[in-house]
Design an enzyme around this catalytic site. Structure first.
Site, PDB file in Angstrom:
ATOM      1  N   LYS A   1      13.508  10.099 -70.617  1.00 51.15           N
ATOM      2  CA  LYS A   1      14.096   9.787 -71.913  1.00 51.15           C
ATOM      3  C   LYS A   1      13.204  10.279 -73.044  1.00 51.15           C
ATOM      4  O   LYS A   1      13.660  10.938 -73.976  1.00 51.15           O
ATOM      5  CB  LYS A   1      14.320   8.275 -71.998  1.00 51.15           C
ATOM      6  CG  LYS A   1      15.181   7.860 -73.153  1.00 51.15           C
ATOM      7  CD  LYS A   1      15.565   6.387 -72.996  1.00 51.15           C
ATOM      8  CE  LYS A   1      16.603   6.198 -71.893  1.00 51.15           C
ATOM      9  NZ  LYS A   1      16.567   4.857 -71.313  1.00 51.15           N
TER      10      LYS A   1
ATOM     11  N   ARG B   1      12.704   1.149 -75.286  1.00 56.17           N
ATOM     12  CA  ARG B   1      13.387   1.475 -74.014  1.00 56.17           C
ATOM     13  C   ARG B   1      12.374   1.935 -72.975  1.00 56.17           C
ATOM     14  O   ARG B   1      11.422   2.629 -73.318  1.00 56.17           O
ATOM     15  CB  ARG B   1      14.385   2.609 -74.204  1.00 56.17           C
ATOM     16  CG  ARG B   1      15.598   2.289 -75.029  1.00 56.17           C
ATOM     17  CD  ARG B   1      16.495   3.537 -75.068  1.00 56.17           C
ATOM     18  NE  ARG B   1      17.773   3.273 -75.674  1.00 56.17           N
ATOM     19  CZ  ARG B   1      18.069   3.545 -76.952  1.00 56.17           C
ATOM     20  NH1 ARG B   1      17.149   4.068 -77.746  1.00 56.17           N
ATOM     21  NH2 ARG B   1      19.266   3.291 -77.416  1.00 56.17           N
TER      22      ARG B   1
ATOM     23  N   GLY C   1      16.915  -0.948 -62.054  1.00 57.61           N
ATOM     24  CA  GLY C   1      15.957  -2.011 -61.766  1.00 57.61           C
ATOM     25  C   GLY C   1      14.831  -2.055 -62.781  1.00 57.61           C
ATOM     26  O   GLY C   1      14.025  -2.983 -62.790  1.00 57.61           O
TER      27      GLY C   1
ATOM     28  N   MET D   1      13.381  -2.187 -66.810  1.00 53.15           N
ATOM     29  CA  MET D   1      13.757  -3.017 -67.943  1.00 53.15           C
ATOM     30  C   MET D   1      14.821  -2.342 -68.813  1.00 53.15           C
ATOM     31  O   MET D   1      14.801  -1.147 -69.006  1.00 53.15           O
ATOM     32  CB  MET D   1      12.539  -3.330 -68.798  1.00 53.15           C
ATOM     33  CG  MET D   1      12.727  -4.587 -69.593  1.00 53.15           C
ATOM     34  SD  MET D   1      11.509  -4.681 -70.899  1.00 53.15           S
ATOM     35  CE  MET D   1      12.223  -3.571 -72.083  1.00 53.15           C
TER      36      MET D   1
ATOM     37  N   ARG E   1      21.525  13.801 -71.998  1.00 54.52           N
ATOM     38  CA  ARG E   1      21.107  14.033 -70.596  1.00 54.52           C
ATOM     39  C   ARG E   1      22.200  14.863 -69.926  1.00 54.52           C
ATOM     40  O   ARG E   1      23.326  14.930 -70.444  1.00 54.52           O
ATOM     41  CB  ARG E   1      20.915  12.708 -69.861  1.00 54.52           C
ATOM     42  CG  ARG E   1      22.160  11.855 -69.884  1.00 54.52           C
ATOM     43  CD  ARG E   1      21.910  10.462 -69.356  1.00 54.52           C
ATOM     44  NE  ARG E   1      23.081   9.618 -69.630  1.00 54.52           N
ATOM     45  CZ  ARG E   1      23.096   8.317 -69.538  1.00 54.52           C
ATOM     46  NH1 ARG E   1      21.994   7.652 -69.212  1.00 54.52           N
ATOM     47  NH2 ARG E   1      24.197   7.623 -69.781  1.00 54.52           N
TER      48      ARG E   1
ATOM     49  N   HIS F   1      25.584  -0.241 -38.877  1.00 56.39           N
ATOM     50  CA  HIS F   1      26.434   0.264 -37.802  1.00 56.39           C
ATOM     51  C   HIS F   1      27.744   0.792 -38.366  1.00 56.39           C
ATOM     52  O   HIS F   1      28.190   1.890 -38.026  1.00 56.39           O
ATOM     53  CB  HIS F   1      26.687  -0.880 -36.809  1.00 56.39           C
ATOM     54  CG  HIS F   1      27.612  -0.504 -35.690  1.00 56.39           C
ATOM     55  ND1 HIS F   1      28.970  -0.713 -35.748  1.00 56.39           N
ATOM     56  CD2 HIS F   1      27.362   0.091 -34.500  1.00 56.39           C
ATOM     57  CE1 HIS F   1      29.522  -0.272 -34.630  1.00 56.39           C
ATOM     58  NE2 HIS F   1      28.565   0.229 -33.858  1.00 56.39           N
TER      59      HIS F   1
ATOM     60  N   SER G   1      25.828  31.879 -27.531  1.00 57.48           N
ATOM     61  CA  SER G   1      26.347  30.925 -28.504  1.00 57.48           C
ATOM     62  C   SER G   1      25.706  29.583 -28.170  1.00 57.48           C
ATOM     63  O   SER G   1      25.868  29.068 -27.065  1.00 57.48           O
ATOM     64  CB  SER G   1      27.866  30.850 -28.393  1.00 57.48           C
ATOM     65  OG  SER G   1      28.356  29.895 -29.304  1.00 57.48           O
TER      66      SER G   1
ATOM     67  N   CYS H   1      27.856  27.153 -32.014  1.00 58.08           N
ATOM     68  CA  CYS H   1      29.231  26.663 -32.013  1.00 58.08           C
ATOM     69  C   CYS H   1      29.316  25.165 -31.816  1.00 58.08           C
ATOM     70  O   CYS H   1      30.377  24.628 -31.604  1.00 58.08           O
ATOM     71  CB  CYS H   1      30.065  27.389 -30.957  1.00 58.08           C
ATOM     72  SG  CYS H   1      29.580  27.014 -29.272  1.00 58.08           S
TER      73      CYS H   1
ATOM     74  N   TYR I   1      25.525  33.834 -36.907  1.00 60.61           N
ATOM     75  CA  TYR I   1      26.609  33.090 -37.557  1.00 60.61           C
ATOM     76  C   TYR I   1      26.595  31.637 -37.076  1.00 60.61           C
ATOM     77  O   TYR I   1      26.011  31.324 -36.042  1.00 60.61           O
ATOM     78  CB  TYR I   1      27.970  33.724 -37.241  1.00 60.61           C
ATOM     79  CG  TYR I   1      28.346  33.595 -35.785  1.00 60.61           C
ATOM     80  CD1 TYR I   1      29.003  32.456 -35.304  1.00 60.61           C
ATOM     81  CD2 TYR I   1      28.014  34.579 -34.873  1.00 60.61           C
ATOM     82  CE1 TYR I   1      29.306  32.309 -33.961  1.00 60.61           C
ATOM     83  CE2 TYR I   1      28.305  34.447 -33.533  1.00 60.61           C
ATOM     84  CZ  TYR I   1      28.954  33.301 -33.083  1.00 60.61           C
ATOM     85  OH  TYR I   1      29.229  33.155 -31.764  1.00 60.61           O
TER      86      TYR I   1
END
Lengths: 910, 910
Positions: B38, B108, B117, B119, B352, B471, B799, B867, B887
């Site tokens: 900032k 700021r 998180g 201030m 910004r 999970h 491959s 592949c 490739y």
């Protein structure tokens, strides 16, 4: 090889050793290449001054040139041949083809390497009707003369002119009947004359050609036949199989005949320079007075033991002793010799290194070191791993073999002896073995994957078909079952549950059979077996010399104190693998283990684990005491949990059964009890299904399990160190090494080893002791090998789990493959070796080399071993030596073999 | 970091840009490190001559020194602070703490990286009772004055003095009731005076301290609060998770207040330099006349679109346009800005880089290239792979979102939108989805491996617990299911089959839910979805530029002609993998395939194989036509045979059912028919049991199968070449490449490829054609990689099957692990990446590197591709580029992503 030169020398007299040795600069290997093994040996014996009947050898070059030019003798060969015969004539004072004083010759093939399928010997070349008649008259021994002649016609007709042998045999059988006698020895000159006449008729009828009466023609045809036999089918196939170069060619040795059958001052025999069974340093052999060589082998007359010759012909015996000694010193090996005594004159006809039993090999090697004939290194090099193996397998009792005749012979594909009742069906084999506790021999035409359960249940296996790489052979070797395969003489009738051997013998299912896997023999009898003693003093000596030579340590895989003790007796220098899971399968423990797996809460689980601790501790105490002063590597629990629970199918069945029972019960109380039981089984089934994995080999086991249930490994480590401290308190030198299995990423090791080290410290602090120890890992997953440098940053030792490393590196599930496609691969020789038997050097070996190099770079004192089954395999031991591992670990019984092989490996590379 | 220096400069005015740029040698990264993002941006805007309210920044060094010395200001800081305030006073003509003409300040935080998180902002520092009263009187705007003051007390009390926000909110709510009004805007000066008095009481009661009336004390406390907030728990946790260095510290920016609420010639607003949704190059934003910044965001008053400002204040609007243009040119990016107009004077408060949608990102990048602001390379680098992904997943219809409010927000763990009825139970989800064909959203507190079947059946997944590696998150991403996890606002009552959101809303099972996986939002409604068009012209432009940059080819995995066509439309340059087995599962073919497997004789088997041939041929024809001019790699049959038969359990059940039916039948004929059916099923069951393997992953499949049933591969090759010749006859440019899978030993390839080459030749000869083609292999087993040099002697292309190669290299069965221990490994961060998502560089990547080097050494023109599914994963594509493969081949939908990522990879290394 087909180049010819007019000046080329194709023929060498036995006495031309100086010329030939100079030409090849004393290189006997090159001499054998040119003259064949037989020719070279006869030339060599001549050089040593040993009385060898004069002769010469036609070189392998001659053979190759002959075969390359569409079967014409190369320029100069025949002239040199005739020249050589002249030399023999002048040496012997006889003349080839002469009617008064004929020179008789033998003609033998002889390639660089001894090879079945080559042409046999032809004796007595140089006889014809006239010469024989004159010989009979002149020597006044007509029977002698015609006996020689009939042998020539017989051998020549069969070997050179391709007449089937049976036709000749039949004539002799007829003649015996006609003459009213029971043995050939009783046939007189007249009888033999009749036989000879009929032989000639057969040859004429069968080939359209006459038996050649001209001696020189006989010799030419015999020589050509030897040359041609090099490309005969059997010889060709043998070379293919044995990997012998087809371009070597064969030599031909032509030698003056010596006759042991010219009177009571003549004899013939075979003998060894030492006892071929026990290795004792005494002459051993048989002879016959007034006989020809064949007669000794044929067994038509009872032979005399060679010791008897000392009495019969003391001078001759002492010459034999001198010859044997001279040849042993020269060849630095025990010799197998043939001799003939012709009217008081001793001739040596052949000598070669003698075949012998494993016991004899070992004893002779040790004796020869003491006699300063060979060095210790040579003695060790001479004994082969499978000869050591002999001392570890049961063998048929040699005493019993004297009174029993093998009924058939096949291929000796898996060593050892087995005795049991015949089962023709694998299911029956299983039933008899499992339910009735009988020893069974499984007999099948051939085996298929479906038969494996029967093979496993049987003590031994016999098949009538198949070769060395047949399914039966592979599986039998795999599982250490003695086996004889390809026994073509037996004819199995599966429908009638019997087999026939020859026309007469019928053997029924349930009859006893004894098999000798070492020699490929089967006996229709229940023979006693003996286990040769590994404590044979000669073997122990060889092994102790091997220990001095080898660089590689030999450790053992042992889970129990008694195994550890046995391995130590066999020379193991540590335990390379103790599989702790085996301890959990024992009576009383499995239930606790199952309780742990089925636990509903972490507390219940911890409780079950705590119960296992004192049991594990006492297991480890036993091991530590047995291995006092030696390292003991303990692998933490490895298998997936479902292995500790019954299979799902079994549980389903049990539940069904219990339900049925419950319905039939009248008592409320009993019914409730059964209901409870059902509930337990149900819970177990549920867990089994939850634990089911599509590919358990690649599943939740090893460190993956350890991370999932951290209390389990911690308990094991506590038990290890508690046991170690207790033993140390008793003055035992304890050296535990804790192995974390199935690591594929260094983080797995790190996450696990931190808490384990703390647990170990805690126990040692409690005892106020400091036990020297290591924490290390198995390298059994390709990724572990590929990142070994990282892992060695944390792990203090590596142990290659080459079985699993082979499975993952090859992408092969061993269980499935060895009853499936892998058998096909080995049978069709797509693969030369089963990678589960011998470590694959290009894939697995390459990964090992990377891991060793990078592991040692990260930690120079990294201890590196191999604990897969490969640790006991000779080829793999050679590879391990080359790779530079510190030790191999194998089953206790393989320890002596590994010690010997490690010495061989060290000598090979040093 | 804790070192202090008396001469150190801790405070920089926004106007001191020359000094600081000189100090850091124009290194903006270093400037941001010292002043925070900032502070650096405001300094930079000042430098550009943009009107920024005067201010200064306290450096991150000051923060670090403060924290290192137990929270005391370092020497010199406060003095420099006071000095800077003096400068502000002289620039503004106001005085901090002056009652007549007070300077008001904002405070700021601002670290190098934007970080939640930390201030919050405190505005209006410098007011107290007296100053406010005087301001009210002097400006004749008492409401304005007290409104500023109540905001200061509120923010200061909450942020600096830690009073819970709710306490303040409750006071305002009370006051509204008391005043009889419904919005804050209606509260007058008197009301705010009452509120302020109560705020102060609350502060005093809650903290035991008074709200500080002294302006300089307010500033000191606010500065310290910003410093301390660096070590606050939320900030610390965020840095841990995001991997931000804890030693960076935060800066503090102190800035003169500008007021948009001092009359009708004042305003405040936020705007973007371009449309953040579509990317159109027009200003976009909102403003309010006579308001403070917060009001625009709060939504209490209806804002005006920024275009309206052009009418309201044309001069201001044109200044805004100029500022936007200037800043865009400077930052070479779209800007997100805040402004205030105070009595006709425009101030820029913040700028910004603007957040934007994927569409906007792509359009802006292309437009900026055309505007010559950035290069093509920069445009390509700016678009991220997941932004391309956006164009491929369904999204909630933006039009519908305007009328619907999300009911809750969670973590956006798996992108895309899903709409369906809520099921709280996985079994119910399966039943509704499978049996009733309903779209289902599975909602659970969290998921476990047991729930996976429900997740698979559902369209999307929501959980109230769990984080990015839970999970649910892992599995959802795995299977491409949109998912929002950790939605803490919802409270699930599984017993009552409902969930609550907030105090009022109750949502029942079966209600419709729409989820936006891109943003982690859920809606209690059935919203329409749209699939964004991949044919977006801006995206196509970006991709065509990417094609110019990248070195790596992008091919596709496609089994059917329509997939091939789609992939080609997306830019695929060939088919890297056609899995022929999928063709066998189709209607009418499976029965023939089963017939082949169950065949009793080789003849029956050959017959079944012959039936499959024309079907395969037509499959291949379709592919070849779709890929005219491009290579097509066809993999010969790979899976184990049992996959073509029903599971053993199913067969057992069917047999049981048939038996029961048979017993109930009265007609003899019907009963016999059923008996026959039973016989067929029995035979099938028998074969299934025979084919059963303990570890099918490592079993009889790929070339192992091909060797076992040679007719099968031969038929496939005949079909390939017959199809190729037919297509070529129609003028199609056909380039077939035949791939033999699962080779682990070169002999497997050699044994197989010889007869296959002959079969291909025969077909081509029949057609009188010569089709250019290759025979190659998959590298999917470690041993194949380890012996790649040998294999490349025979194979014309490689491959990498990275899925299977990962399974074997890691020794992990993917099916088992991804619902088992691997989830645990990823959750505990034992592994950073799932190796089945991104190629493991150290293990699998190392094997690939060896294979590539040694393969190319043996055959310099060896074609090498990848592949596996990894072919579409950005991390893996970067690795593949580094490894030098030719490739990557991925699913059609991933082709655009792969093209872009390949370009990124090329730019990174070049």
């Amino acid at each position: 090889m087909a180049s010819q030169s007019i000046n080329r020398k194709y023929v060498f007299l036995f006495s031309e050793y100086d010329a030939i040795l100079a030409q090849f600069d004393q290189d006997w290997d090159a001499v054998r290449g040119l003259l064949g093994g037989k020719g070279a040996n006869l030339l060599d014996a001549t050089r040593l001054g040993i009385p060898v009947p004069p002769g010469f050898t036609i070189t392998t070059d001659a053979c190759n040139d002959y075969l390359a030019t569409e079967q014409t003798f190369p320029d100069g060969l025949w002239e040199q041949n005739l020249e050589a015969i002249k030399m023999l004539e002048s040496l012997t004072g006889k003349r080839f083809g002469d009617i008064e004083n004929p020179l008789l010759l033998s003609c033998r093939s002889g390639a660089k390497f001894s090879m079945p399928g080559m042409m046999d010997t032809i004796l007595n070349i140089g006889l014809n009707d006239n010469i024989t008649a004159r010989l009979a008259a002149r020597t006044a021994m007509p029977r002698f003369a015609y006996d020689l002649y009939r042998r020539l016609v017989h051998m020549f007709g069969h070997v050179v002119m391709d007449v089937p042998e049976e036709l000749f045999e039949a004539v002799i059988t007829d003649q015996r009947r006609e003459s009213g006698v029971s043995s050939d020895a009783e046939l007189d000159a007249t009888a033999w004359q009749a036989v000879i006449a009929r032989f000639k008729e057969i040859i004429s009828r069968h080939t359209g050609r006459e038996f050649p009466g001209e001696p020189i023609e006989q010799l030419r045809l015999a020589t050509e036949a030897v040359f041609r036999s090099w490309n005969g089918k059997r010889a060709f196939d043998y070379r293919e199989a044995a990997g012998i170069d087809h371009r070597l060619g064969t030599a031909v040795s032509i030698q003056t005949m010596a006759f042991g059958n010219v009177g009571e001052d003549s004899a013939t025999g075979v003998f060894m320079s030492r006892n071929a069974t026990t290795g004792e340093p005494v002459l051993e052999g048989d002879y016959l007075i007034n006989a020809q060589g064949e007669d000794v082998v044929a067994g038509t007359r009872a032979t005399l033991p060679i010791a008897q010759l000392k009495t019969d012909m003391p001078e001759m015996f002492s010459q034999l002793q001198a010859i044997a000694r001279r040849l042993e010193q020269h060849h630095r090996n025990m010799q197998d010799m043939e001799f003939t005594i012709e009217q008081g004159k001793l001739w040596l006809l052949q000598t070669r290194d003698g075949k012998r039993t494993a016991q004899a090999e070992v004893r002779i090697a040790v004796d020869m070191v003491h006699e300063e004939l060979i060095t210790r290194e040579e003695a060790v090099a001479r004994v082969q791993p499978d000869q050591v193996d002999f001392f570890l397998h049961p063998q048929l009792d040699p005493a019993a073999l004297e009174n029993n005749q093998a009924i058939a012979r096949g291929l000796n594909v898996s060593p050892g002896a087995a005795v049991g009742v015949i089962a023709f069906d694998p299911d029956l084999a299983v039933r008899w073995a499992k339910e009735e506790g009988r020893d069974v021999i499984l007999v099948r035409p051939e085996t298929r994957p479906d038969d494996v359960h029967g093979m496993l249940a049987a003590k031994g296996v016999v098949t009538s078909k198949g070769g060395r790489t047949s399914h039966a052979a592979l599986v039998a070797r795999q599982f250490g079952k003695p086996a004889v395969v390809g026994v073509e003489e037996i004819e199995i009738d599966l429908d009638r549950h019997l087999m026939r051997v020859g026309p007469d013998r019928v053997i029924e299912e349930g009859d006893f059979l004894s098999i000798d896997g070492n020699h490929g023999l089967i006996y229709h009898a229940k023979l006693p077996t003996v286990v040769p003693d590994i404590r044979n003093p000669y073997l122990l000596k060889i092994l102790s010399w091997a220990d001095d030579i080898r660089k590689l340590g030999v450790w053992t895989n042992a889970d129990y104190a008694e195994d550890a003790q046995r391995a130590r007796d066999y020379g193991a220098e540590g335990i390379g693998l103790c599989r702790t899971e085996h301890m959990f399968f024992e009576e009383g423990r499995l239930q606790i283990m199952q309780g742990m797996i089925l636990a509903g809460t972490p507390e219940e689980q911890a409780e079950a684990i705590a119960l296992l601790m004192p049991m594990q501790r006492s297991d480890f105490e036993g091991l530590f005491r047995a291995m006092d002063g030696l390292p003991v590597i303990i692998r933490l629990l490895d298998p997936p949990l479902h292995e500790f629970l019954p299979p799902a199918n079994d549980l389903s069945m049990e539940i069904t059964d219990l339900k049925l029972r419950q319905q039939q019960l009248s008592s409320q109380e009993e019914a409730e009890q059964v209901l409870e039981e059902i509930e337990v089984k149900r819970k177990m089934l549920e867990r089994v299904e939850l634990l089911h994995e599509a590919n358990p080999m690649l599943g939740t086991r090893g460190v993956r399990l350890g991370i999932t249930i951290p209390g389990l490994y911690r308990m094991q480590v506590e038990a290890i160190f508690d046991a170690a401290c207790r033993c140390a308190a008793d003055g035992i030198d304890v050296r535990p090494e804790v192995m974390i299995p199935l690591v594929s990423h260094v983080n797995e090791f790190d996450v696990m080893v931190g808490p384990l080290r703390k647990a170990a410290e805690k126990i040692m602090t409690k005892h106020g002791m400091e036990i020297p120890h290591l924490f290390g890992t198995m390298i059994e997953i390709p990724r572990a090998a590929l990142t070994a440098g990282e892992i060695a940053g944390s792990a203090e030792f590596f142990s290659f789990g080459t079985n699993d490393l082979t499975q993952t590196t090859y992408g092969i599930s061993r269980d499935d493959a060895e009853t499936g496609f892998l058998v096909h691969y080995l049978q069709t020789r797509l693969l030369q070796d089963n990678p589960f038997t011998s470590i694959d050097p290009d894939g697995v070996g390459r990964l090992m080399q990377m891991a060793i190099n990078e592991g040692r770079e990260a930690r120079p004192d990294l201890e590196i071993g191999v604990c897969g089954e490969h640790g006991g395999d000779p080829k793999s031991i050679h590879l391990c030596h080359q790779l530079g591992v510190n030790y191999v670990s194998c089953s206790p019984f393989r320890v002596p073999i590994a010690r010997l092989t490690a010495a061989h490996a060290a000598m090979k590379t040093d």
